[in-house]
Design an enzyme around this catalytic site. Structure first.
Site, PDB file in Angstrom:
ATOM      1  CB  CYS A   8      12.792   9.312   8.227  1.00 46.64           C
ATOM      2  SG  CYS A   8      13.483   7.877   7.437  1.00 46.64           S
ATOM      3  CD  GLU A  35      12.061   4.181   8.758  1.00 50.48           C
ATOM      4  OE1 GLU A  35      12.888   5.244   9.259  1.00 50.48           O
ATOM      5  OE2 GLU A  35      11.913   4.134   7.737  1.00 50.48           O
ATOM      6  CB  SER A  76       4.480   9.556  11.266  1.00 50.03           C
ATOM      7  OG  SER A  76       3.102   9.882  11.803  1.00 50.03           O
ATOM      8  CE  LYS A 114      -1.197   2.080   3.252  1.00 52.13           C
ATOM      9  NZ  LYS A 114      -1.613   4.199   1.725  1.00 52.13           N
TER      10      LYS A 114
END
Length: 491
Positions: free
Chosen positions: A298, A264, A243, A188
């Protein structure tokens, strides 16, 4: 409907764009027929639309993956490896097309997009090699009465949820180890950047991935759809990049069915520069760590912690380099920095910078939003930010570098660890002993010691504290998709 900008209109890019769901080897519209617009962040205009999956479509994808599972798990490791190797070859051959597609829907500058494609393809190659190295163990029980056999089996149907900032690499970092281990999956992708995922799925079909092994869904109902899949007993794995806030929610959802999770999550990376650092090397590393993907990573350096003796020279040098960057449409050959992903991202970054400036911080360069024709924010360096300000406590995800001055090693470590996150940190010093000691003391899953880039398919990627669970890449990555089975026997 397909609207390519002039820079790409003659590139043949349209042939790479798929816009329908992939379920059980068939491309189809969502069961309710809805569509989701995909924007070009460089202009703010609609490129095309993609199918909008319903919960029913999600259940169909789970069924397809479950049905394909036993056959794919039974495929010889070498055969799975050859298919993944073919994926690497095809992606490498079409690198420029994939780079253009990434730049189109994500907005990143072409050098960054090309770098992502190379990085993404390497996961196919790395895990093609790991597929044949899932070795087990045989030992004698301590009492001598029997043998202990340990083997690794595919964990089963896996739900893979990826973000918009690295639409190719975040997908291959999950798809490749899942397939290498013998798992089937439902990918997804983020609705902001779905086209790369669909193009990759078509490439994997061409490389020989059987129907149902990889299914791809885009949806405007992410929460309900993923929740429904996680509550289906046929699903046994969730791998999520995104997030921390969403990750916490998904962990709660997964707990209902005791599903294995790899997470992650967010970061707040400190970039620590000591007085004895090589200034030019530190500035080189800072530009890589901060400005890769325009800061929308990130792993991006989020807080620059600079020792007092080198602070003025470092601040001046960083501001000069950031000021010199050319900003423009990602697919424009002259651009070094592209747009942010959307208007909301620009408005959030701008509000944080303005808040810091109103509280006494000094903007050394940048600090300007431009929403006139796309989603742009100028590369920014800001010093004297108040402790506790959003720029220091939260993940910026943009081209802003806040600088904080420290005096001692202990102060640097304390500042670096003053966050709930622990994904990555960067340390610059010419004293190797000090660098290694500080690297061990900083609470992070990864440290770049005199390096502004650490990501590598051969290395375990992941964080500690609120930055996640598990590791991607390296041999550790394939183990995330395996169950360990122990057999006791005698002979």
């Amino acid at each position: 409907m397909l609207d390519l900008p002039g820079a790409l209109s003659d590139s043949g890019l349209a042939a790479a764009i798929r816009t329908d769901l992939l379920i059980g080897g068939k491309w189809r519209d969502g069961s309710e027929g809805g569509r989701i617009d995909v924007l070009d962040p460089s202009t703010g205009k609609v490129i095309t639309s993609v199918a909008n999956a319903t919960i029913g479509d999600g259940m169909a994808a789970v069924a397809a993956a479950h049905e394909a599972g036993p056959k794919w798990a039974a495929v010889a490791p070498r055969q799975r490896a050859e298919i993944l190797r073919r994926c690497f070859t095809l992606m490498t051959e079409r690198a420029e097309t994939f780079a253009q597609l990434i730049s189109l829907e994500n907005g990143k500058a072409m050098p960054d997009a090309r770098g992502e494609v190379a990085y993404a393809a390497e996961f196919f190659r790395w895990f093609s090699e790991e597929a044949v190295r899932l070795v087990g163990e045989v030992s004698v029980a301590p009492g001598g009465a029997y043998r202990i056999l340990v083997e690794h089996q595919p964990i089963g149907v896996s739900v893979l949820v990826t973000p918009w900032n690295f639409p190719a690499a975040m997908a291959t970092r999950k798809l490749a180890p899942a397939l290498a281990a013998g798992c089937t999956c439902i990918l997804k992708p983020a609705t902001e950047t779905p086209l790369t995922a669909y193009a990759m799925a078509a490439l994997m079909e061409e490389a020989g991935v059987p129907p149902g092994v990889v299914n791809v869904l885009t949806t405007s109902r992410s929460g309900p759809l993923v929740s429904a899949m996680l509550h289906d007993p046929r699903v046994r794995k969730l791998s999520f990049t995104g997030s921390t806030q969403v990750g916490r929610t998904l962990l709660k959802e997964a707990a209902d069915s005791v599903i294995s999770c790899s997470m992650e999550l967010g970061g707040n990376a400190p970039f620590v520069v000591f007085d004895d650092a090589d200034l030019e090397k530190a500035l080189d590393g800072a530009m890589v760590a901060k400005m890769r993907n325009g800061g929308e990573a990130c792993t991006a350096a989020n807080r620059f912690l600079v020792q007092k003796g080198i602070a003025e020279a470092f601040s001046r040098g960083l501001a000069e380099r950031m000021r010199a960057l050319a900003m423009g449409p990602g697919y424009d050959a002259a651009s070094q920095v592209g747009p942010m992903i959307n208007r909301a991202a620009v408005e959030r970054i701008d509000s944080w910078v303005r808040e810091a400036a109103s509280e006494g911080a000094k903007i050394l360069t940048g600090g300007e939003a431009d929403l006139s024709s796309g989603f742009y924010y100028s590369p920014t360096v800001i010093s004297g930010v108040r402790d506790g300000a959003k720029l220091l406590s939260d993940e910026i995800f943009g081209p802003v570098a806040p600088i904080t001055i420290f005096e001692t090693v202990d102060e640097a470590v304390a500042l670096a660890n003053r966050t709930e996150y622990g994904l990555i940190a960067y340390v610059y010093t010419e004293d190797l002993k000090k660098g290694l000691q500080v690297s061990e003391r900083i609470e992070a899953g990864m440290v770049g010691l005199n390096r502004g880039l650490v990501s590598d398919p051969a290395a375990p990627f992941g964080g500690v504290k609120q930055s996640g669970l598990g590791r991607e890449g390296g041999h550790h990555g394939i183990m995330e998709f395996c169950e360990i089975k122990y057999i006791a026997t005698s002979w």
